[in-house]
Each structure stands twice: as structure tokens, then as C-alpha cells.
Design an enzyme around this catalytic site. Structure first.
Site: not given
Ligand code: NAP
Length: 244
Positions: A34, A57-58, A84, A148, A152
Site C-alpha cells: 500500500d 506505489d504500484i 486491488n 475509471y 477497468k
Molecule cells: P479504498 O478504500 O480507497 O482503498 C484503496 C487502497 O489502495 C488505499 O489504501 C490506497 O491508499 C491504496 N492505493 C491507491 N493507490 C495506490 C498505489 N498507486 N499504490 C499502492 N496502493 C495504492 O478503495 P476500495 O473501495 O477498497 O477499492 C479497492 C478496489 O476495488 C479498487 O480497485 C476499486 O476500483 C475497486 N472497486 C471498489 C468498489 C467500491 O464500491 N468500493 C466498487 C468497484 C470496484 P491511499 O488511501 O493512501 O490512496
């Protein structure tokens, strides 16, 4: 180290955290990758025999290369990669900046591609492995998410193409496409927007991060060796797209 090894990106919170917890419970040693130091807490809760935190940072190639070097220095193999980490920068296209577009493509698509490339080199050589890419139901289309949704859709194309390339090496590559899931990302939505989104899905409920983790654990298991190139929706039925 006898445990199988998994890397989960963006595992400091939300869906990634639930995936890391689930894979650790299933017996994997998990690399919690992360940007955020919060990942250290997740690893601490899981215990040093089950998980470790790696800050990276990925979307940065040199950091991804260093991550895979670190994993290989400690483990004989890489069994599972879960891409993820993802971000949103939502606006109607007429209000979206080029920086909003580039940031989302850089993390959600280029970052996942970099991680896949390094994992593919290892998994092809070892002739085993599982890659699970966290896409989104939004790849089918969402207003305000041209960046976005495109990222995806690209990730699903990447998943299908990589499944073709790695199939004969016994590596399965699949995607999970969540709908509305209760995480820090969606907790930032305005209440009226959240309500509209809930009403648009058949179950009228919001999903839990564990719902996504359950599908990932299935695809990460060694038993699913005849499922590849697929996308599993975890979205309360929204992707059905018919009726309200
Ligand atoms: P989240 O709560 O924002 O958590 C995402 C995590 O990824 C955060 O800890 C973030 O760190 C980290 N991150 C962001 N950019 C990064 C990078 N460049 N390198 C390493 N880590 C990084 O998101 P989530 O809702 O759990 O979503 C997780 C995945 O599911 C995402 O791919 C999202 O598009 C997908 N998704 C989510 C939903 C939903 O409803 N929640 C729906 C469909 C798809 P920081 O906080 O420091 O940025």
C-alpha cells in the site's frame, strides 16, 4: 517458509484489507502492499508469521521491481497476485482534467499491468500461479467515470489476454468486478448519490468488503485450475442491467 505466498495491492484498507485478511485466514503468507502506512497496522494484526507490510506505489516501475525482488529474496515462489489498488477521480467529461484521466489510468491500468508483468515472469517459470484483478461493474459504463470505466475495461482486456498467454503454464488469470461496496472510497459519496446507487441495484443493499474477498479466495485457490480469463461480478445483481 512453507506457506504459499500472496501479494495484495492496496491492502491497507477497504476491499484489499478484507482480501488480505481472508487469504491469511486461508493459510497464505500475505504481502500487504500500500501507499499508506495503515498497511502496517493490518500486517501487525495478522501477525508476522502470516503477513508483512511493504510500502510501494504500484504505478511506479522501479518500486514494483523492488517489491518483486524483495518477495523473491524471502520466498521460493509467488502463488497469488491480487491487483486491488485503485483510485477514482470522478467528473463529467467536460469537467474532467487530463490529470484526472492520467492519474486513474496510471494506477488502475498501468499499475496493474506492471504488477502482472513481474508476476507473470515468476509464475511462467514456476508453472503455477493465480492472478486476480479487481475491476469494477463500472466497466460496463457509469456517468462521471469515463476515466475509471475505461481503466477497468482495460483491466478486463488485460485479464483475458494474460489468461491466453499464461494458460499453458498452468497460471489462471481472472477478474472480480465489484458493485457498490462499503469502503472508505464509497463512504466519501454524498448520501443522496449513495441512495440513488442503492436503489439501482436488485438487492437494494451495499456489499461488504468480505463479499469481494470471498470471490477472490475462490479464484486464488489451487482448486480452480479450469477457470481462467473470466470476470465474476460481486454487485448485488446490478450488472444484469434489466429492470429496476
Ligand atoms: P479504498 O478504500 O480507497 O482503498 C484503496 C487502497 O489502495 C488505499 O489504501 C490506497 O491508499 C491504496 N492505493 C491507491 N493507490 C495506490 C498505489 N498507486 N499504490 C499502492 N496502493 C495504492 O478503495 P476500495 O473501495 O477498497 O477499492 C479497492 C478496489 O476495488 C479498487 O480497485 C476499486 O476500483 C475497486 N472497486 C471498489 C468498489 C467500491 O464500491 N468500493 C466498487 C468497484 C470496484 P491511499 O488511501 O493512501 O490512496
Amino acid at each position: 517458509m512453507t506457506k504459499q505466498t500472496a501479494i495484495v495491492s492496496g491492502a491497507g484498507k477497504g476491499i484489499g484489507k478484507a482480501i488480505a485478511e481472508r487469504l491469511a485466514a486461508d493459510g497464505f503468507f500475505v504481502y500487504i502492499v500500500d501507499l499508506d502506512i495503515e498497511g502496517e497496522l493490518v500486517a501487525g494484526q495478522l501477525g508476522k508469521d502470516n503477513a508483512t507490510f511493504y510500502q510501494a506505489d504500484i504505478s511506479d516501475e522501479s518500486q514494483v521491481l523492488a517489491l518483486f525482488q524483495a518477495v523473491l529474496a524471502q520466498h521460493r515462489a509467488l502463488d497469488v497476485l491480487v491487483n486491488n489498488a485503485g483510485i477514482i477521480r470522478d467528473h463529467m467529461i467536460w469537467n474532467m482534467t487530463t490529470a484526472d484521466f492520467d492519474a486513474v489510468i496510471r494506477v488502475n491500468l498501468k499499475g496493474a499491468w506492471l504488477m502482472c508483468r513481474e508476476a507473470a515472469k515468476i509464475m511462467k517459470t514456476q508453472q503455477s500461479g493465480r492472478i486476480v484483478n479487481i475491476a469494477s461493474r463500472a466497466w460496463l459504463g457509469n456517468r462521471g467515470q469515463t476515466n475509471y470505466s475505461a481503466s477497468k475495461a482495460g483491466l478486463i482486456g488485460l485479464t483475458r489476454s494474460l489468461a491466453l498467454e499464461l494458460g499453458k503454464y498452468h497460471v489462471c488469470v481472472n477478474a472480480v468486478a465489484p458493485g457498490l461496496i462499503d469502503t472508505p472510497l464509497t463512504q466519501r459519496l454524498k448520501p443522496e448519490i449513495l441512495e440513488q446507487l442503492l436503489q439501482a441495484q436488485p438487492t437494494k443493499t451495499i456489499g461488504a468488503p468480505e463479499d469481494v474477498a470471498h470471490a477472490v479466495a475462490f479464484l486464488a485457490s489451487a482448486k480452480t485450475n479450469f477457470i481462467t480469463g473470466q470476470t465474476i461480478y460481486v454487485d448485488g445483481g446490478k450488472s444484469i442491467g434489466a429492470g429496476i
